[in-house]
Design an enzyme around this catalytic site. Structure first.
Site, mmCIF file in Angstrom:
data_model
loop_
_atom_site.group_PDB
_atom_site.id
_atom_site.type_symbol
_atom_site.label_atom_id
_atom_site.label_comp_id
_atom_site.label_asym_id
_atom_site.label_seq_id
_atom_site.Cartn_x
_atom_site.Cartn_y
_atom_site.Cartn_z
ATOM 1 N N LEU A 78 -11.954 -14.272 -48.385
ATOM 2 C CA LEU A 78 -11.343 -15.493 -48.903
ATOM 3 C C LEU A 78 -9.929 -15.262 -49.421
ATOM 4 O O LEU A 78 -9.579 -15.674 -50.528
ATOM 5 C CB LEU A 78 -12.237 -16.097 -50.000
ATOM 6 C CG LEU A 78 -13.576 -16.648 -49.507
ATOM 7 C CD1 LEU A 78 -14.420 -17.134 -50.670
ATOM 8 C CD2 LEU A 78 -13.376 -17.760 -48.490
ATOM 9 N N VAL A 130 -5.846 -16.176 -48.454
ATOM 10 C CA VAL A 130 -5.298 -17.502 -48.159
ATOM 11 C C VAL A 130 -5.701 -17.984 -46.774
ATOM 12 O O VAL A 130 -6.141 -19.133 -46.612
ATOM 13 C CB VAL A 130 -3.762 -17.483 -48.286
ATOM 14 C CG1 VAL A 130 -3.180 -18.825 -47.884
ATOM 15 C CG2 VAL A 130 -3.354 -17.152 -49.711
ATOM 16 N N MET A 131 -5.575 -17.124 -45.753
ATOM 17 C CA MET A 131 -5.938 -17.526 -44.396
ATOM 18 C C MET A 131 -7.415 -17.890 -44.302
ATOM 19 O O MET A 131 -7.786 -18.897 -43.672
ATOM 20 C CB MET A 131 -5.616 -16.404 -43.409
ATOM 21 C CG MET A 131 -4.149 -16.229 -43.098
ATOM 22 S SD MET A 131 -3.490 -17.516 -42.022
ATOM 23 C CE MET A 131 -4.228 -17.073 -40.442
ATOM 24 N N ASN A 191 -17.186 -13.042 -50.219
ATOM 25 C CA ASN A 191 -15.990 -12.220 -50.382
ATOM 26 C C ASN A 191 -16.371 -10.954 -51.127
ATOM 27 O O ASN A 191 -17.304 -10.949 -51.941
ATOM 28 C CB ASN A 191 -14.916 -12.990 -51.166
ATOM 29 C CG ASN A 191 -13.563 -12.307 -51.109
ATOM 30 O OD1 ASN A 191 -12.858 -12.399 -50.103
ATOM 31 N ND2 ASN A 191 -13.187 -11.613 -52.172
ATOM 32 N N SER A 199 -2.982 -17.479 -35.282
ATOM 33 C CA SER A 199 -1.583 -17.524 -35.686
ATOM 34 C C SER A 199 -1.258 -18.878 -36.310
ATOM 35 O O SER A 199 -1.836 -19.897 -35.945
ATOM 36 C CB SER A 199 -0.668 -17.281 -34.490
ATOM 37 O OG SER A 199 0.696 -17.365 -34.887
ATOM 38 N N LYS A 230 -2.528 -11.840 -28.833
ATOM 39 C CA LYS A 230 -2.016 -12.090 -30.187
ATOM 40 C C LYS A 230 -1.001 -11.011 -30.579
ATOM 41 O O LYS A 230 0.008 -11.288 -31.251
ATOM 42 C CB LYS A 230 -3.179 -12.098 -31.185
ATOM 43 C CG LYS A 230 -2.756 -12.240 -32.658
ATOM 44 C CD LYS A 230 -1.913 -13.482 -32.909
ATOM 45 C CE LYS A 230 -1.796 -13.846 -34.380
ATOM 46 N NZ LYS A 230 -1.360 -12.821 -35.282
ATOM 47 N N HIS A 251 2.167 -11.872 -28.909
ATOM 48 C CA HIS A 251 2.713 -13.011 -29.667
ATOM 49 C C HIS A 251 3.479 -12.512 -30.890
ATOM 50 O O HIS A 251 4.610 -12.928 -31.165
ATOM 51 C CB HIS A 251 1.573 -13.939 -30.092
ATOM 52 C CG HIS A 251 1.908 -14.883 -31.200
ATOM 53 N ND1 HIS A 251 1.990 -14.482 -32.523
ATOM 54 C CD2 HIS A 251 2.180 -16.205 -31.205
ATOM 55 C CE1 HIS A 251 2.304 -15.507 -33.286
ATOM 56 N NE2 HIS A 251 2.427 -16.572 -32.506
ATOM 57 N N ASN A 252 2.868 -11.587 -31.633
ATOM 58 C CA ASN A 252 3.517 -11.070 -32.831
ATOM 59 C C ASN A 252 4.766 -10.263 -32.493
ATOM 60 O O ASN A 252 5.763 -10.296 -33.219
ATOM 61 C CB ASN A 252 2.544 -10.192 -33.627
ATOM 62 C CG ASN A 252 1.519 -11.014 -34.383
ATOM 63 O OD1 ASN A 252 1.280 -12.173 -34.046
ATOM 64 N ND2 ASN A 252 0.901 -10.437 -35.380
ATOM 65 N N GLU A 299 7.380 -12.657 -31.834
ATOM 66 C CA GLU A 299 7.779 -13.178 -33.150
ATOM 67 C C GLU A 299 8.792 -12.237 -33.815
ATOM 68 O O GLU A 299 9.801 -12.686 -34.377
ATOM 69 C CB GLU A 299 6.525 -13.322 -34.014
ATOM 70 C CG GLU A 299 6.735 -13.800 -35.421
ATOM 71 C CD GLU A 299 5.435 -13.777 -36.210
ATOM 72 O OE1 GLU A 299 5.426 -13.212 -37.322
ATOM 73 O OE2 GLU A 299 4.422 -14.313 -35.711
ATOM 74 N N TYR A 300 8.539 -10.932 -33.732
ATOM 75 C CA TYR A 300 9.506 -9.947 -34.239
ATOM 76 C C TYR A 300 10.865 -10.159 -33.570
ATOM 77 O O TYR A 300 11.916 -10.150 -34.215
ATOM 78 C CB TYR A 300 9.028 -8.524 -33.933
ATOM 79 C CG TYR A 300 8.127 -7.885 -34.968
ATOM 80 C CD1 TYR A 300 8.502 -6.697 -35.590
ATOM 81 C CD2 TYR A 300 6.901 -8.423 -35.292
ATOM 82 C CE1 TYR A 300 7.674 -6.069 -36.515
ATOM 83 C CE2 TYR A 300 6.067 -7.820 -36.209
ATOM 84 C CZ TYR A 300 6.447 -6.645 -36.820
ATOM 85 O OH TYR A 300 5.616 -6.041 -37.736
ATOM 86 N N ARG A 348 14.062 -3.243 -38.248
ATOM 87 C CA ARG A 348 13.346 -3.301 -39.527
ATOM 88 C C ARG A 348 13.244 -1.909 -40.145
ATOM 89 O O ARG A 348 13.364 -1.749 -41.366
ATOM 90 C CB ARG A 348 11.954 -3.905 -39.336
ATOM 91 C CG ARG A 348 11.969 -5.359 -38.934
ATOM 92 C CD ARG A 348 10.609 -6.002 -39.115
ATOM 93 N NE ARG A 348 10.565 -7.350 -38.548
ATOM 94 C CZ ARG A 348 9.582 -8.207 -38.745
ATOM 95 N NH1 ARG A 348 8.537 -7.864 -39.497
ATOM 96 N NH2 ARG A 348 9.615 -9.406 -38.199
ATOM 97 N N ARG A 402 16.211 16.355 -13.287
ATOM 98 C CA ARG A 402 14.817 16.773 -13.509
ATOM 99 C C ARG A 402 14.373 17.782 -12.455
ATOM 100 O O ARG A 402 13.659 18.745 -12.747
ATOM 101 C CB ARG A 402 13.886 15.566 -13.507
ATOM 102 C CG ARG A 402 14.123 14.576 -14.635
ATOM 103 C CD ARG A 402 13.140 13.406 -14.585
ATOM 104 N NE ARG A 402 11.809 13.831 -14.986
ATOM 105 C CZ ARG A 402 10.721 13.722 -14.230
ATOM 106 N NH1 ARG A 402 10.813 13.219 -13.004
ATOM 107 N NH2 ARG A 402 9.550 14.133 -14.675
#
Length: 1017
Positions: A538, A540-541, A560, A656, A711, A714-715, A718-719, A817, A980
């Site tokens: 439990l 926030v999400m 929880n 998301s 997902k 997706h993230n 998002e970055y 980052r 090489r």
């Protein structure tokens, strides 16, 4: 070891309850004579086979090192005794003290000086039990996987966050109950401690360990940090040495460590502070490898303690003071003082824990990283490190345990107690000491009323808890254990008198566990099975998903780890709604309709596995577990395989949209066990976001970890989006001199065109938000320029490397980052490294400024197209590798609404894949060719402006490099392949020969014709 049979019986003595082992049998070794007559032992030891293991060791300990080495060469049986690591550990420490280099074994540490180079760690050799049962058992204990105890289905200790001092005292300290507090360490500098940090800063400094120094009586061994870390990484000890240093304040070179954490507010009242430098040891830093820990003990003078875990996981096993833990021997002297002897943690878990009587189960919990546990006054506790750990701990004397600590201190050290009294009277005028008790020579009973009864309350006993002061005088006299002149007052006598005073029913632990915990949470009738779905976690999400489900007509059961969160939620946001709160996963599972559907919303990693282990005992075949967190797709695939083998279904579902999306409609990406989808589809598609035509942003993705892979990508995108927007902000501010309002207006305009998206929209709002405290300043200008990350971006880059796919935009976003986090280095570099300093482009007209703004917009748009292109290429590579049948247009639809990267742009991606389902590259679609072609001039102009003026724009520039590389028919990789082949004979292919045929050139004329076979395209 697995066949051991151990039984216990109760015994009362001196106010304590003992559990004595009265039957021990190992079927495979019923008769010790078997070992003595075994041929391997006879042949290997000769006449020594008639001697006991203990006597053989005593003889060998009389030999010098060279003789021991010679003995180890006699036979494999002699080697078992002559290579005994405990013996070599003693030899090493007696010889070298703390100045040794471990190098894989104590034998090596004892025999070789630092100057001797040893190539590798020696192998661990299994001991034949036919030679020595004792040696076999010690070998087994040193190699048994600690993961055996990594999961604890039922944890008895409350987990609390935002706990007030008043609630802590009333709910736990005054009642002598343990508690875990989850939010104490978040603001400490120590929160970021790592092994490498200690090695970098303190490699040459000595730290105190828990190991006795045989050269100095009653002292502990000190070891240099660099030597300890070498041991830390490679030891095979049954009971590893750990750092346990309480002398940091005395040593200037390491004193700063103490400044990186602070005493929690719950323990600021510490009367021992009055003693200043004379106070008893109380404040430790604890660093230990997996398997290390402390056996059962009570803290000195019956003080309370807190232990904050900064890295790793620990398992705690606890009993109140009057219950002697099974396996612990306690010896009393005539004055009531005692010494205890407890098995080391691994041995206790193997030989005692599995055989505990049902009416003497311990209080147990697993302490997670970032949490702090409170150990009440006098409680027995055993701790084992389930992983490598770093922790700090402190003993406390406060108002709640003051009388008891005074009594113990007076018994153990009268001079120190007298000094304590005098000093404390000066520091705390008016403080009342237990004068009568101390002068009479009494010592507080080990099993006082609150201690005994509150132990039972942990197992949900509904019992009134009287305090000592509330009892009649004749009962208070029974609350003492010893009188120096009159001997023992039995514990049973106290209970007899208490029973006459107030009738209470003390039931067995087994019965108590069947009762509900007193709480505001109203448990549902377990036979009704009223809930459509259960959710664990439990935060926030989790809360918002539950409220979303309930608003769509579903009944949801929740629980929880920190049970107070359940109560707060049920009595707060969920009040009056069809949401059933539970304090255990068992109760939650019993409340679910079949097939049961349990959604886990916890932190990715081991926490998911722990939760699954807690759930599965209460599920049946065909039930469904859903992981809604950001788990790594490989972990999801492995979990699905394991759970399907047990008859369960498993869905790894990417969710998301943040907290707002979870409440109002997220984007959801389910994958895993396909038969489960039909049961979850009505719930998930009803709560998901909807696009203009009403289509839900949720559909089936694919088998195994496909949902979490999509997902993850997706993230990663998002970055990339966030990095491109931040670079645009940097250019607008540094080169054009825009203030925050002007930047907000610019993003507002961009949001009306092709860049229309959620991230552009919130960026506009961010630049208009002013600080609540400093009204004239914007929040964004007060935020430290150091970006955090949770790992999904790095996972995306790792996957790209694994599949050999270029992912330049997202990769640069992750690295940017990382660079932002190196704030101190950047400040230094800004003062010494040459190069153009970002500055305003002077003399520009408004028209010229607008041209630059348009160019930056085009650069962001073009780089954004490249970022999505690379993401889709990565998904295609994964689908080919794992056999997933991904609907790429459907993925774009799932991302159209509810999620962080939702944008107008995604509709065009769906159209592209609708036009050609097997589209190899998004840039091959006509719409995107035209869009990036129109943006190309501004894109290139922006890269030139950024580079010329020293403004870093890695996302925008690397995207352009990818674009130019992709459209280049010829790249200079032919030279790389020639290099090489020159130094490594890695071969190459030729343009004038069939593809796939390998060639090698003897470049120097004397290299030969042999070539490597590792050429891959």
């Amino acid at each position: 070891m697995d066949n051991a049979i151990v039984k216990y019986k109760r015994r009362q003595l001196n106010g304590f309850t003992y559990f004595d082992r009265y039957e021990t049998r190992r079927p495979e070794f019923d008769d010790d004579s078997i070992s003595n007559t075994n041929s391997a032992r006879i042949e290997g030891l000769g006449p020594f086979c008639l001697l006991s293991d203990g006597l053989i060791r005593r003889i060998l300990r009389c030999l010098d090192e060279e003789s021991l080495c010679q003995c180890s060469l006699i036979s494999s049986a002699f080697r078992v005794y002559a290579d005994d690591e405990d013996m070599w550990k003693t030899i090493c420490i007696k010889k070298r003290g703390g100045d040794w280099s471990y190098r894989g074994s104590w034998r090596r540490a004892a025999l070789y000086d630092r100057s001797v180079s040893i190539p590798c760690k020696p192998p661990i050799i299994k001991v034949n039990p036919a030679i020595s049962v004792d040696a076999y058992e010690r070998w087994y204990r040193s190699t048994v996987p600690v993961e055996t105890w990594n999961h604890l289905p039922i944890q008895h200790v409350d987990r609390r966050s935002s706990l007030s001092l008043e609630d802590f005292i009333q709910g736990y300290d005054s009642k002598c109950l343990p508690v875990i507090i989850t939010d104490v360490t978040e603001k400490w500098k120590a929160h970021h401690w790592t092994k490498q940090m200690f090695l970098d800063k303190y490699a040459k400094y000595e730290f105190k360990t828990d190991e006795p120094d045989p050269r100095k009586r009653k002292t502990k061994l000190y070891v240099k940090m660099e030597d300890y870390m070498e041991y830390f990484e490679s030891n095979n000890d049954e009971d590893p040495i750990y750092l346990f240093d309480d002398k940091l304040e005395e040593r200037a070179e390491v004193r700063e460590i103490l400044r990186e954490w602070s005493v929690p507010k719950y323990f600021e009242q510490d009367y021992f502070n009055a003693l200043e430098e004379e106070r008893p040891p109380y404040k430790w830093i604890v660093i230990g490898p997996q398997r290390s820990g402390s056996p059962f003990h009570t803290d000195p003078y019956r003080t309370s303690a807190w232990n904050a875990l900064l890295k790793g996981r620990k398992r705690w096993v606890m009993w109140p003071y009057h219950l002697i833990p099974p396996g612990v021997d306690v010896d009393f002297d005539k004055n009531g003082n005692f010494e205890s002897d407890s098995p080391e943690p691994v041995k206790w878990f193997l030989e005692n824990y599995p055989f505990l009587p049902e009416d003497c189960k311990p209080v147990e919990c697993i302490l997670e990283e970032g949490e702090m546990i409170f150990v009440p006054s006098g409680w027995w506790h055993l701790v084992i490190n389930l992983t490598e750990t770093i922790a700090v701990t402190q003993n406390v004397c406060n108002r709640q345990n003051f009388d008891i600590v005074c009594a113990e201190l007076d018994f153990d050290d009268e001079d120190l107690y007298e000094e304590f009294r005098n000093r404390l009277k000066e520091k705390v005028p008016g403080i009342t000491f237990p004068t009568q008790m101390v002068k009479s020579g009494f010592r507080i009973c080990f099993c006082d009323v609150p201690l005994c009864l509150n132990y039972l309350s942990i197992f949900q006993a509904s019992i009134h808890l009287p305090s000592i002061s509330s009892l009649p005088l004749e009962l208070r006299g029974s609350c003492v254990r010893h009188h120096k002149s009159s001997g023992v007052t039995p514990c049973s006598d106290f209970y007899r008198k208490l029973h006459n005073y107030q009738t209470i029913s003390i039931k067995t632990t087994t019965q108590l566990k069947q009762r509900s915990q007193t709480s505001n949470t109203q448990e549902q009738d377990i036979h009704t099975m009223s809930a459509d779905i259960g959710l664990i976690g439990l935060a926030v999400m989790g809360e918002n998903l539950v409220l979303n489900m309930e608003s769509k007509g579903f009944t949801v059961a929740v629980t929880n780890r920190t049970t107070s969160k359940v109560d707060d939620f049920i009595n707060g946001r969920a009040k009056g709604k069809k949401i059933n709160g539970h304090h255990t996963v068992e109760a939650l599972c019993k409340d679910l309709k079949k097939p049961r559907k349990v959604m886990i919303m916890v932190r990715a990693g081991s926490a998911v596995d722990q939760q699954i282990d807690q759930i599965t005992p209460f599920l049946e075949k065909g039930d469904i577990i859903i992981d809604g967190g950001n788990s790594l797709y490989l972990d999801t695939t492995e979990r699905q395989k394991k759970l399907e083998a047990k008859g369960f279904y498993y869905l790894g579902t990417g969710v998301s949209g943040g907290e707002e999306g979870a409440l109002k409609g997220p984007s959801m990406m389910p994958g895993g066990s396909h038969p489960a989808w039909e049961h979850l589809k009505p719930i998930f598609q009803s709560i998901a976001a909807k696009v203009e035509d009403g289509s839900p942003c949720c559909d089936w993705v694919g088998e195994q970890g496909a949902g979490h892979f999509v997902k993850m990508v997706h993230n990663g995108i998002e970055y990339g989006d966030m990095q491109l927007i931040s670079e645009a902000y940097h250019l607008l501010k540094s080169l054009l001199g825009f203030d925050n309002e002007k930047i907000a207006q610019t993003f507002e305009e961009w949001n009306k065109g092709d860049l229309d998206s959620y991230l552009i929209e919130i960026t506009r709002d961010i630049f208009r938000k002013k600080d609540d405290e400093q009204k004239d300043k914007y929040v964004v200008d007060l935020i430290l320029d150091s970006a955090g990350q949770k790992g999904t971006g790095k996972w995306t880059v790792n996957a790209a490397l694994e599949f050999g796919m270029p992912l330049t935009t997202i990769g640069e976003a992750v690295f940017a980052r990382c660079l932002s986090a190196q704030k101190d280095e950047r400040v230094t570099a800004s003062k010494i490294l040459p190069g153009p300093k970002p500055g305003l482009l002077h003399g520009l007209s408004e028209e010229e400024k607008q041209k630059h703004v348009d160019s930056i917009r085009d650069a962001v748009l073009a780089a954004k197209i490249v970022s999505y292109t690379q993401g889709y290429v990565l998904m295609r590579a994964a689908a080919k590798e794992y056999g997933w049948k991904l609907n790429y247009g459907g993925v774009a639809l799932m991302w159209r609404g509810g999620c962080i990267i939702r944008s107008k742009f995604l509709g065009k991606i769906k159209d592209a894949f609708d036009n050609k389902a097997e589209l190899e590259n998004l840039l091959f679609d006509k719409y995107f060719q035209d869009l990036i072609g129109n943006a190309q001039e501004g894109w290139r102009r922006t890269v030139i402006s950024a580079t010329t003026n020293g403004v870093p724009a890695p996302g925008i520039s690397s995207s352009l490099a990818y674009y130019d590389g992709l459209r280049a028919e010829i790249l200079p990789a032919n030279l790389i392949q020639a290099q090489r082949d020159y130094f490594g004979a890695h071969t190459y292919q030729r343009l004038d020969k069939p593809k796939g045929e390998a060639f090698h050139t003897n470049w120097t004329g004397h290299g030969g014709t042999t070539s490597a076979s590792s050429y891959n395209v």
